[in-house]
Design an enzyme around this catalytic site. Structure first.
Site, PDB file in Angstrom:
ATOM      1  N   ALA A 269     -21.593 -38.831 -12.915  1.00  0.00           N
ATOM      2  CA  ALA A 269     -20.364 -39.045 -13.666  1.00  0.00           C
ATOM      3  C   ALA A 269     -20.649 -38.799 -15.141  1.00  0.00           C
ATOM      4  O   ALA A 269     -21.808 -38.682 -15.543  1.00  0.00           O
ATOM      5  CB  ALA A 269     -19.850 -40.469 -13.480  1.00  0.00           C
ATOM      6  N   HIS A 304     -21.576 -48.176 -15.732  1.00  0.00           N
ATOM      7  CA  HIS A 304     -22.480 -47.362 -16.561  1.00  0.00           C
ATOM      8  C   HIS A 304     -21.677 -46.486 -17.529  1.00  0.00           C
ATOM      9  O   HIS A 304     -21.915 -46.499 -18.733  1.00  0.00           O
ATOM     10  CB  HIS A 304     -23.369 -46.513 -15.649  1.00  0.00           C
ATOM     11  CG  HIS A 304     -24.324 -45.627 -16.375  1.00  0.00           C
ATOM     12  ND1 HIS A 304     -25.637 -45.983 -16.610  1.00  0.00           N
ATOM     13  CD2 HIS A 304     -24.167 -44.406 -16.934  1.00  0.00           C
ATOM     14  CE1 HIS A 304     -26.237 -45.015 -17.280  1.00  0.00           C
ATOM     15  NE2 HIS A 304     -25.357 -44.036 -17.491  1.00  0.00           N
ATOM     16  N   GLU A 305     -20.732 -45.748 -16.988  1.00  0.00           N
ATOM     17  CA  GLU A 305     -19.970 -44.829 -17.845  1.00  0.00           C
ATOM     18  C   GLU A 305     -19.128 -45.613 -18.846  1.00  0.00           C
ATOM     19  O   GLU A 305     -19.013 -45.231 -20.005  1.00  0.00           O
ATOM     20  CB  GLU A 305     -19.085 -43.896 -17.008  1.00  0.00           C
ATOM     21  CG  GLU A 305     -19.806 -43.118 -15.911  1.00  0.00           C
ATOM     22  CD  GLU A 305     -21.068 -42.411 -16.368  1.00  0.00           C
ATOM     23  OE1 GLU A 305     -21.162 -42.031 -17.547  1.00  0.00           O
ATOM     24  OE2 GLU A 305     -21.981 -42.239 -15.533  1.00  0.00           O
TER      25      GLU A 305
HETATM   26  N1  PHE Z   1     -24.387 -38.749 -19.277  1.00  0.00           N
HETATM   27  C1  PHE Z   1     -24.156 -38.877 -17.876  1.00  0.00           C
HETATM   28  C2  PHE Z   1     -24.513 -40.327 -17.526  1.00  0.00           C
HETATM   29  O1  PHE Z   1     -25.625 -40.720 -17.445  1.00  0.00           O
HETATM   30  C3  PHE Z   1     -24.959 -37.995 -17.015  1.00  0.00           C
HETATM   31  C4  PHE Z   1     -24.651 -36.557 -17.147  1.00  0.00           C
HETATM   32  C5  PHE Z   1     -25.496 -35.734 -17.856  1.00  0.00           C
HETATM   33  C6  PHE Z   1     -23.549 -36.024 -16.557  1.00  0.00           C
HETATM   34  C7  PHE Z   1     -25.248 -34.398 -17.979  1.00  0.00           C
HETATM   35  C8  PHE Z   1     -23.298 -34.684 -16.658  1.00  0.00           C
HETATM   36  C9  PHE Z   1     -24.147 -33.872 -17.379  1.00  0.00           C
HETATM   37  O2  PHE Z   1     -23.710 -41.142 -17.421  1.00  0.00           O
HETATM   38 ZN    ZN Z   2     -25.574 -42.411 -18.655  1.00  0.00          ZN
END
Ligand code: PHE
Ligand code: ZN
Length: 881
Positions: A269, A304-305
């Site tokens: 995600a 998390h998000e």
């Molecule tokens: N930043 C996202 C997460 O850890 C992961 C992610 C990285 C998604 C790169 C897409 C591309 O929540």
């Molecule tokens: Zn993350």
């Protein structure tokens, strides 16, 4: 780009951007193959940059349609534009605007980076560097801008139009079948957090009022017809928002928070500001299509998000070397949330299992790297268990070291001081040095030094002096680019376990361990505990207080006593894991005598029998963890070299079967006692009962296959939820024969049209530890449920096979060849998914010489393929180096 031309990007070369972009006005007219993007940038020189610099904007597979500066079309001699970038040779030395028009083809975007179409839905993925596939930009996280986005699309095709921030206006486009939506995000953000979504989507929504009194509209968008599967994600969102207010004092900061589920997504995600985009696997849930594990991971990933809104978005990363600044910290936060929502000890055990299987194995092989890497060729290859899971362990250790109170004040200081900035690990740590008054420079080595430290511990009891002396030594093995290692700061939580439980801890100097915490930061340490009235069992690394390997030579009898008496539930669990690990390591070594397992099997059988009879029903989720042996891959890593996967697997099977046989007389009674009456409920207590009940089913399948097969059939046919029905299938895969094939067919029939469930069906088959599995997987690639174009399908079937210890590592090398061929084929359409799959080779160096040679050959075949992506060539090179 060819392998050898990919430049190495170094942390030491970091320079601030020469230019800043204060505002971005995007006007995006969506069309499946010809989407027009007009971008108006307000640029100005960065006071911290170079004054005579040209303006170099990033691009990736772009075509420029028009360009003007302060509204005037630019002369062709003033700039150079290509697929990979746009350069203004002599930009004005003042603020100016640039209007850039590009045209892109979302339907042709199979890399799933930038703007693409997923089952008729337009969506974007910009982290780490996908924004440059939409328009030319300073695509780096320390360039933060305020975005205003106008989206336009055909009404019928995309009735829903979403972007970051708050909705400002919507309307019709006169004289056409099109409409528009205007979004404004007041919070400056880096381009990687930009997102848009357009399509025909259903949604569920809920009002939320923050602790500060802001009214927020929460919504979860899903493909048409699936709204009744979005409730759990929405509920999880509201719960984690409340939790972040309570535990971290963080409130949400926009009027809307949207989550969108799409079926083609490279990762789990993405935390785009106010518009999180999810792999649908981590949104959709009802009892028929989601297991207890899915409910738990949806809850965790939604959290998390959402938590990224503060740790990632409000405070972002200065550069991609600081990735762990947002990821390690946010994983820590989501782990804490799940611990509070469910069972803390069980969550810790599950997280440590994941850490060991994914991160310890990464640390032990050619892809090992520090939590903060110092150089990379392809940043997308650094979204790793080391950055995420070990990154979270570092935060957890920090909290243990400085204490809850100083940790909380340090977090508050960080939020206050770094809000609105693109920060570094140094700035983060400075907040905790300040809040605790501690020098954290040695602790900071956790970010720099790769490899899993080993602690060798031994103890001596002097009955006459009533003294127990504990000797500790630490070392960290070499990793690529780091031959010599320094000692780490290891917070070792410990206790001394006596006949009646924990003994008081007294040391002469009182420098250590009064509170059961030893800070072990040198090569060795000796601690003498005084007034110890009986020979104790040392209980070290309680709660897994440091991500280290522990070598402590306790007798089987001591470990069994620790299992019953330790006050630390993690170490209770660990005690039995240690017994099993030791026996399996001995029996799985080349040329070992498998008969040596017999005594251990009997001991474990007795201990588990007693445990199941006494207190398994009090905490079934914990009991399920206790019953689950370390995985064969964990044993392989412990053995570490000249690994023969077949020998390990046979030993593992033999031990599980023997334990199953010992427990067999109790199993059906216990399974009955664990049965849940009434309709399915997803709560942790019900899930725990199912987990234990299904763990026991696996034991029956091994110990009494005919009885097991009948139970699996019955549980499949009468089960009212996917957890039980999938567990029946999984247990049945342990029993070769016609009944298994029939259940496999029945499962496919029952879930035809449910791709996420069929992923589990594909994976269960890919994991069968039998030589015929490779052919089965080849066959399944032609099944209508499979597609190489969808990352979830690939991860389920091919990723599942690559995780099959004995079959991926077939002695004839066919497993390697198969996966390597798929990596090469997939690289042409989706390099990120291909390179992750290639990561399955990360442990090849520990294999016995025959397999090592075969794996090396397969890797070489990949490495020599012309026109590889940077993603795949980077992994191939590092794996072979
Ligand atoms: N930043 C996202 C997460 O850890 C992961 C992610 C990285 C998604 C790169 C897409 C591309 O929540
Ligand atoms: Zn993350």
């Amino acid at each position: 780009m060819r392998t050898d031309d990919a430049p190495l990007i170094r942390l030491d070369d970091y320079r601030p951007s020469d230019w800043l972009i204060d505002t971005v006005d995007l006007d995006i007219s969506l069309h499946p193959t010809q989407t027009r993007v007009r971008s108006l940038l307000a640029l100005r020189p960065n006071p911290a940059g170079q004054t005579d610099a040209p303006l170099v904007l990033d691009g990736d597979e772009l075509a420029l349609k028009a360009l003007s500066l302060d509204g005037e079309p630019l002369d062709a001699s003033a700039y150079a534009a290509g697929p990979q970038g746009l350069t203004l040779h002599a930009p004005p030395r003042r603020g100016f605007t640039l209007t850039i028009e590009t045209e892109i083809d979302p339907a042709a975007n199979t890399k799933l980076m930038g703007l693409y179409r997923s089952s008729r839905v337009y969506c974007t993925q910009c982290e780490a560097d996908g924004f440059r596939r939409i328009t030319y930009f300073l695509d780096r996280p320390d360039v933060m801008s305020v975005y205003t986005v106008r989206l336009e699309a055909a009404k019928a095709e995309a009735p829903v139009l979403l972007s970051n921030g708050n909705l400002v206006a919507t309307g019709e486009v006169p004289g056409s079948d099109r409409h528009f939506a205007l979004w404004h995000d007041p919070h400056p953000k880096p381009a990687y957090l930009f997102a848009l979504v357009g399509g025909a989507l259903d949604h569920v929504r809920q009002d939320y009022v923050t602790a500060e009194g802001r009214k927020v509209e929460l919504a979860v968008y899903v493909e048409p017809g699936k709204a009744d599967r979005a409730g759990w994600a929405l509920d999880s969102l509201a719960r984690c928002m409340r939790w972040d207010e309570k535990v971290f004092g963080r409130n949400y900061d926009l009027d809307v928070f949207n989550v969108v589920a799409v079926s083609d997504f490279n990762m789990g995600a993405m935390e785009n500001k106010g518009l999180n985009i999810f792999n649908d696997k981590y949104v959709l849930a009802d009892p028929q299509i989601a297991t207890d594990g899915d409910y738990a991971s949806i809850e965790a990933i939604i959290a998390h998000e959402y938590f990224h809104n503060w740790t990632g978005n409000r405070i972002t990363c200065r550069d991609w070397f600081q990735l762990c600044l947002k990821e390690g910290l946010t994983v820590f936060r989501d782990q804490e949330f799940s611990s509070d929502e469910r069972s803390r000890p069980v969550k810790r055990i599950a997280d440590v299992r994941t850490l060991r299987s994914t991160q310890f194995s990464e640390d032990a092989g050619p892809l090992a790297h520090p939590v903060r890497p110092r150089a990379y060729k392809e940043i997308n290859n650094f979204y790793t268990p080391t950055v995420y899971e070990k990154g979270a362990e570092v935060i957890r250790m920090l909290k243990v070291l400085i204490g809850d109170d100083a940790f909380k004040r340090g977090m508050d200081l960080y939020f206050e001081r770094c809000d609105g900035t693109a920060a570094t690990i140094e700035e983060f740590l400075a907040c905790f040095a300040e809040s605790s008054g501690r020098d954290l420079s040695h602790f900071a080595r956790w970010y720099e030094q790769a490899g899993t430290p080993t602690i060798v511990a031994s103890g001596r009891y002097d009955a006459a002096a009533q003294r127990y002396t504990l000797d500790l030594a630490q070392s960290t093995p070499p990793t690529p680019g780091q031959a010599e290692k320094e000692p780490m700061v290891l917070p070792v939580r410990l206790g001394l376990v006596g006949a009646e439980g924990d003994l008081p801890l007294r040391t002469q100097s009182n420098a250590y361990a009064g509170d059961g915490l030893v800070v072990f930061d040198g090569p060795s340490l000796s601690i003498a505990f005084e007034g110890v009235t009986e020979p104790p069992i040392p209980s070290l690394l309680r709660g897994f207080s440091a991500p280290a390997r522990l070598e402590l030579d306790l007798s089987e009898a001591d470990l069994l006593r620790q299992f019953t008496r330790d006050s630390d539930s993690f170490n209770r669990w660990q005690a039995l894991q240690s017994i099993a690990t030791r026996a399996l390591v001995a029996a799985g070594r080349p040329g070992a005598d498998p008969g040596a397992l017999g005594a251990t099997a009997a001991e474990l059988g007795r201990a588990l029998g007693g445990f199941l009879a006494a207190d398994a029903l009090a905490d079934p989720a914990f009991a399920a963890q206790v019953l689950r042996l370390p995985a064969p891959a964990d044993i392989a890593r412990e053995i570490g070299k000249d690994v023969d996967p077949d020998a390990i697997f046979s030993a593992h099977r033999a031990l599980s079967t023997a334990i199953g046989s010992a427990l067999l007389p109790r199993l059906s009674g216990l399974r009955q006692a664990l049965e849940t009456k009434g309709p399915y409920r997803a709560d942790a207590a019900s899930a725990g009962r199912r987990a234990l009940r299904n763990e026991l089913l696996g034991l029956v399948a091994l110990a009494a296959p005919a009885e097991g097969a009948a139970l699996c059939e019955q549980q499949f046919e009468t089960g009212d939820n996917l957890t039980d029905r999938l567990a029946a299938l999984a247990a049945m895969t342990l029993i070769p024969g016609e009944r298994r094939e029939r259940l496999i067919a029945r499962f496919a029939e029952a879930y035809a049209g449910e791709p996420l469930v069929l992923d589990k069906w594909l994976m269960a088959q890919a994991l069968i530890a039998e030589p015929a599995t490779l052919e089965r997987v080849r066959g399944l690639m032609r099944h209508p449920a499979f597609s190489l174009g969808n990352p979830n399908r690939v991860r389920a079937l091919i990723g599942g096979f690559a995780a099959n210890l004995t079959q991926f590592n077939r002695a004839d090398g066919e497993g390697y060849g198969f996966v390597a061929d798929i990596v090469v084929a997939l690289d042409r359409t989706n390099p990120q998914v291909a390179s992750r799959l290639l990561g399955s080779f990360k442990s090849w160096r520990m294999l016995e010489p025959g397999r090592r040679r075969q794996a090396q050959e397969a890797l070489g075949l990949v490495a020599r393929t012309p026109n590889l992506s940077r993603d795949v060539s980077d992994i191939a090179e590092r794996a072979l180096a």
